[in-house]
Design an enzyme around this catalytic site. Structure first.
Site, mmCIF file in Angstrom:
data_model
loop_
_atom_site.group_PDB
_atom_site.id
_atom_site.type_symbol
_atom_site.label_atom_id
_atom_site.label_comp_id
_atom_site.label_asym_id
_atom_site.label_seq_id
_atom_site.Cartn_x
_atom_site.Cartn_y
_atom_site.Cartn_z
ATOM 1 N N GLN A 141 48.603 49.882 36.571
ATOM 2 C CA GLN A 141 48.432 49.963 35.073
ATOM 3 C C GLN A 141 49.115 51.244 34.446
ATOM 4 O O GLN A 141 49.317 51.366 33.430
ATOM 5 C CB GLN A 141 47.081 49.843 34.670
ATOM 6 N N GLY B 168 37.674 50.172 33.620
ATOM 7 C CA GLY B 168 38.214 49.840 34.901
ATOM 8 C C GLY B 168 39.613 50.151 34.670
ATOM 9 O O GLY B 168 40.394 49.954 33.665
ATOM 10 N N HIS C 251 38.756 41.853 38.418
ATOM 11 C CA HIS C 251 39.984 42.175 37.296
ATOM 12 C C HIS C 251 40.841 42.986 38.058
ATOM 13 O O HIS C 251 41.934 42.871 38.049
ATOM 14 C CB HIS C 251 39.222 42.348 36.163
ATOM 15 N N GLU C 252 40.064 44.045 38.487
ATOM 16 C CA GLU C 252 41.055 45.370 38.992
ATOM 17 C C GLU C 252 41.873 45.011 40.256
ATOM 18 O O GLU C 252 42.988 45.189 40.350
ATOM 19 C CB GLU C 252 40.360 46.506 39.201
ATOM 20 N N CYS D 25 41.893 43.859 28.816
ATOM 21 C CA CYS D 25 42.707 44.753 29.473
ATOM 22 C C CYS D 25 43.296 45.613 28.946
ATOM 23 O O CYS D 25 43.959 45.265 27.677
ATOM 24 C CB CYS D 25 43.468 43.851 30.472
ATOM 25 N N LEU D 26 43.319 47.046 29.268
ATOM 26 C CA LEU D 26 44.119 47.879 28.736
ATOM 27 C C LEU D 26 45.671 47.631 28.575
ATOM 28 O O LEU D 26 46.556 48.120 27.724
ATOM 29 C CB LEU D 26 43.763 49.475 29.363
ATOM 30 N N HIS E 95 44.830 43.102 39.604
ATOM 31 C CA HIS E 95 46.068 43.859 39.033
ATOM 32 C C HIS E 95 46.889 44.096 40.474
ATOM 33 O O HIS E 95 48.019 44.258 40.395
ATOM 34 C CB HIS E 95 45.493 45.189 38.465
HETATM 35 NI NI NI Z 1 43.214 44.965 33.282
#
Ligand code: NI
Length: 177
Positions: A59, A54, A142-143, A100-101, A146
């Site tokens: 991000q 995701g 989660h997204e 998470c990235l 963000h």
């Molecule tokens: Ni994330």
């Protein structure tokens, strides 16, 4: 795949923990123009390049309400949503180890509602409502977090997050590279 698109995606660098763009409420998308379509394409490429499931636009330092998800490795769907929102959540919370990235190397168990009703607009401009459970519900929540300036580590209990301080300090420095 055309080389221009690949070059565009490679222009986007990940924003990491500590970066202001990740603490900011992202802006609603008013119009789905070619720029938005190209951005979604680049987001899929960055997500695949980084081996994520995701990605939210903040991000890659774009403060817009757009997310992409690809659960292909789990035999799940791939989708992009513009202006997504969690409309309803089940009362029961379930744990899952999240990563998470933007917070590389950290995995922690987070409790979230098991089932969610999520609305949003597809890149084709179609309004959708989807009832999600399991990993899809997890990733969507989660997204969407963000887009509201929230990282999964913000949802940890204070004493657990404090233990991560040295690691988080190192991650912050990645923003300067
Ligand atoms: Ni994330």
């Amino acid at each position: 795949m055309d080389m221009n698109k690949i070059a565009e995606a490679s222009d986007y660098k990940l924003a990491y923990y500590g970066n202001d763009v990740l603490k900011t409420r992202a802006k609603k998308v008013d119009r789905i123009d070619q720029g938005v379509i190209d951005l979604i394409e680049a987001m899929f490429q960055v997500m695949h390049r980084e081996r994520g499931i995701g990605l939210a636009a903040p991000q890659i330092a774009i403060s817009k309400r757009i997310i992409v998800v690809d659960l292909g490795v789990y035999k799940g769907p791939a989708l992009a949503l513009i202006n997504p929102a969690v409309e309803q959540s089940s009362e029961n919370l379930v744990p899952y180890e999240e990563g998470c990235l933007s917070v590389p190397g950290i995995m922690k168990e987070i409790f979230r509602p098991e089932i969610t009703l999520v609305t949003g607009i597809t890149p084709e401009g179609k309004e959708v409502r989807l009832e999600a459970d399991g990993l899809l519900s997890r990733v969507l929540q989660h997204e969407i977090d963000h887009l509201n300036g929230i990282l999964f580590v913000d949802r940890l209990e204070d004493h657990i997050r404090k233990e991560l301080t040295p690691e988080l300090k190192k991650i912050k420095k990645l923003n300067r590279k």
